[in-house]
Write an enzyme that holds these catalytic residues in place. Structure first.
Site, PDB file in Angstrom:
ATOM      1  N   ASP A  30     -37.719 -15.987  72.850  1.00  7.33           N
ATOM      2  CA  ASP A  30     -37.364 -17.015  73.824  1.00  7.33           C
ATOM      3  C   ASP A  30     -36.729 -16.348  75.048  1.00  7.33           C
ATOM      4  OD1 ASP A  30     -36.772 -20.353  73.503  1.00  7.33           O
ATOM      5  OD2 ASP A  30     -35.809 -19.273  75.150  1.00  7.33           O
ATOM      6  N   ASN A  87     -38.563 -29.273  68.388  1.00  3.37           N
ATOM      7  CA  ASN A  87     -38.151 -30.403  69.215  1.00  3.37           C
ATOM      8  C   ASN A  87     -39.388 -31.200  69.602  1.00  3.37           C
ATOM      9  OD1 ASN A  87     -35.376 -29.673  69.274  1.00  3.37           O
ATOM     10  ND2 ASN A  87     -35.809 -28.122  70.827  1.00  3.37           N
ATOM     11  N   GLN A  94     -37.483 -31.734  74.127  1.00  2.39           N
ATOM     12  CA  GLN A  94     -38.640 -30.828  74.207  1.00  2.39           C
ATOM     13  C   GLN A  94     -38.947 -30.603  75.681  1.00  2.39           C
ATOM     14  OE1 GLN A  94     -42.300 -32.260  72.425  1.00  2.39           O
ATOM     15  NE2 GLN A  94     -43.383 -30.339  72.824  1.00  2.39           N
ATOM     16  N   SER A  95     -38.965 -29.346  76.086  1.00  2.15           N
ATOM     17  CA  SER A  95     -39.177 -29.050  77.515  1.00  2.15           C
ATOM     18  C   SER A  95     -40.548 -28.447  77.797  1.00  2.15           C
ATOM     19  CB  SER A  95     -38.078 -28.113  78.028  1.00  2.15           C
ATOM     20  OG  SER A  95     -38.108 -26.888  77.330  1.00  2.15           O
ATOM     21  N   VAL A  96     -41.196 -27.903  76.784  1.00  4.55           N
ATOM     22  CA  VAL A  96     -42.534 -27.336  76.975  1.00  4.55           C
ATOM     23  C   VAL A  96     -43.517 -28.116  76.089  1.00  4.55           C
ATOM     24  CG1 VAL A  96     -43.985 -25.274  76.787  1.00  4.55           C
ATOM     25  CG2 VAL A  96     -41.593 -25.049  77.495  1.00  4.55           C
ATOM     26  N   HIS A 100     -44.177 -25.799  69.390  1.00  2.00           N
ATOM     27  CA  HIS A 100     -43.555 -24.513  69.102  1.00  2.00           C
ATOM     28  C   HIS A 100     -42.439 -24.703  68.096  1.00  2.00           C
ATOM     29  CE1 HIS A 100     -41.775 -26.327  72.710  1.00  2.00           C
ATOM     30  NE2 HIS A 100     -40.617 -25.816  72.321  1.00  2.00           N
TER      31      HIS A 100
HETATM   32  P1  AMP Z   1     -38.085 -26.773  73.845  1.00  2.00           P
HETATM   33  O1  AMP Z   1     -36.896 -27.158  74.662  1.00  2.00           O
HETATM   34  O2  AMP Z   1     -37.926 -27.062  72.379  1.00  2.00           O
HETATM   35  O3  AMP Z   1     -39.367 -27.329  74.420  1.00  2.00           O
HETATM   36  O4  AMP Z   1     -38.175 -25.193  73.921  1.00  2.00           O
HETATM   37  C1  AMP Z   1     -38.834 -24.510  74.923  1.00  2.00           C
HETATM   38  C2  AMP Z   1     -38.297 -23.114  74.906  1.00  2.00           C
HETATM   39  O5  AMP Z   1     -39.167 -22.294  75.649  1.00  2.00           O
HETATM   40  C3  AMP Z   1     -36.917 -22.972  75.522  1.00  2.00           C
HETATM   41  O6  AMP Z   1     -36.009 -22.470  74.543  1.00  2.00           O
HETATM   42  C4  AMP Z   1     -37.137 -21.994  76.673  1.00  2.00           C
HETATM   43  O7  AMP Z   1     -36.058 -21.116  76.845  1.00  2.00           O
HETATM   44  C5  AMP Z   1     -38.406 -21.291  76.241  1.00  2.00           C
HETATM   45  N1  AMP Z   1     -39.201 -20.742  77.317  1.00  2.00           N
HETATM   46  C6  AMP Z   1     -39.549 -21.340  78.488  1.00  2.00           C
HETATM   47  N2  AMP Z   1     -40.313 -20.519  79.225  1.00  2.00           N
HETATM   48  C7  AMP Z   1     -40.450 -19.377  78.505  1.00  2.00           C
HETATM   49  C8  AMP Z   1     -41.132 -18.138  78.734  1.00  2.00           C
HETATM   50  N3  AMP Z   1     -41.839 -17.912  79.860  1.00  2.00           N
HETATM   51  N4  AMP Z   1     -41.058 -17.188  77.781  1.00  2.00           N
HETATM   52  C9  AMP Z   1     -40.349 -17.394  76.660  1.00  2.00           C
HETATM   53  N5  AMP Z   1     -39.703 -18.533  76.375  1.00  2.00           N
HETATM   54  C10 AMP Z   1     -39.743 -19.514  77.286  1.00  2.00           C
END
Ligand code: AMP
Length: 114
Positions: A30, A87, A94-96, A100
């Site tokens: 991460d 998440n 969930q941000s992405v 995952h």
């Molecule tokens: P979530 O909030 O559960 O969607 O987790 C998304 C995670 O992706 C977060 O912990 C971010 O820090 C991580 N993240 C976002 N961009 C990147 C990236 N380019 N490389 C590695 N981790 C990332």
């Protein structure tokens, strides 16, 4: 999917610190670690989140879980303990929008989560 950050990482278009990959999954550190060990395990297949899993994805969830356990072992936190988190959606922050599993370990954690 063309405009997905984690698809681009899986395809090697965006660099990441990859710790494991095979034909089905990719695991990478991460970028903003919350614990000394913080690795994300993703399927190569674009799946938005847990709620979007289909019956045909069941084996893939097992593969993600097994990969997470292997990473915990390889990172040296299997015995001390670790947390696997998925998440899903806004309340879980969930941000992405690409499924995952977080593998978190290396320090004492608290419960319940915030
Ligand atoms: P979530 O909030 O559960 O969607 O987790 C998304 C995670 O992706 C977060 O912990 C971010 O820090 C991580 N993240 C976002 N961009 C990147 C990236 N380019 N490389 C590695 N981790 C990332």
């Amino acid at each position: 999917m063309t405009d997905c950050l984690f698809c681009k990482i899986a395809q090697g278009e965006i660099q990441a610190d990859v710790v494991f990959e095979d034909g089905d999954v990719v695991a990478f550190r991460d970028i903003n670690p919350q614990t000394p060990v913080h690795v994300l395990v993703i399927p190569r297949k674009h799946i938005v989140g847990f709620s979007d899993l289909t019956e045909g994805d069941e084996w893939l969830v097992g593969k993600i879980a097994r990969t997470a356990a292997r990473i915990a072992e390889a990172e040296g936190v299997a015995e001390s303990g670790y947390r696997c988190v998925v998440n899903n959606g806004p309340h879980a922050q969930q941000s992405v929008p690409h499924l995952h599993m977080h593998v978190l370990g290396g320090r004492q954690m608290s419960w319940p989560p915030g």
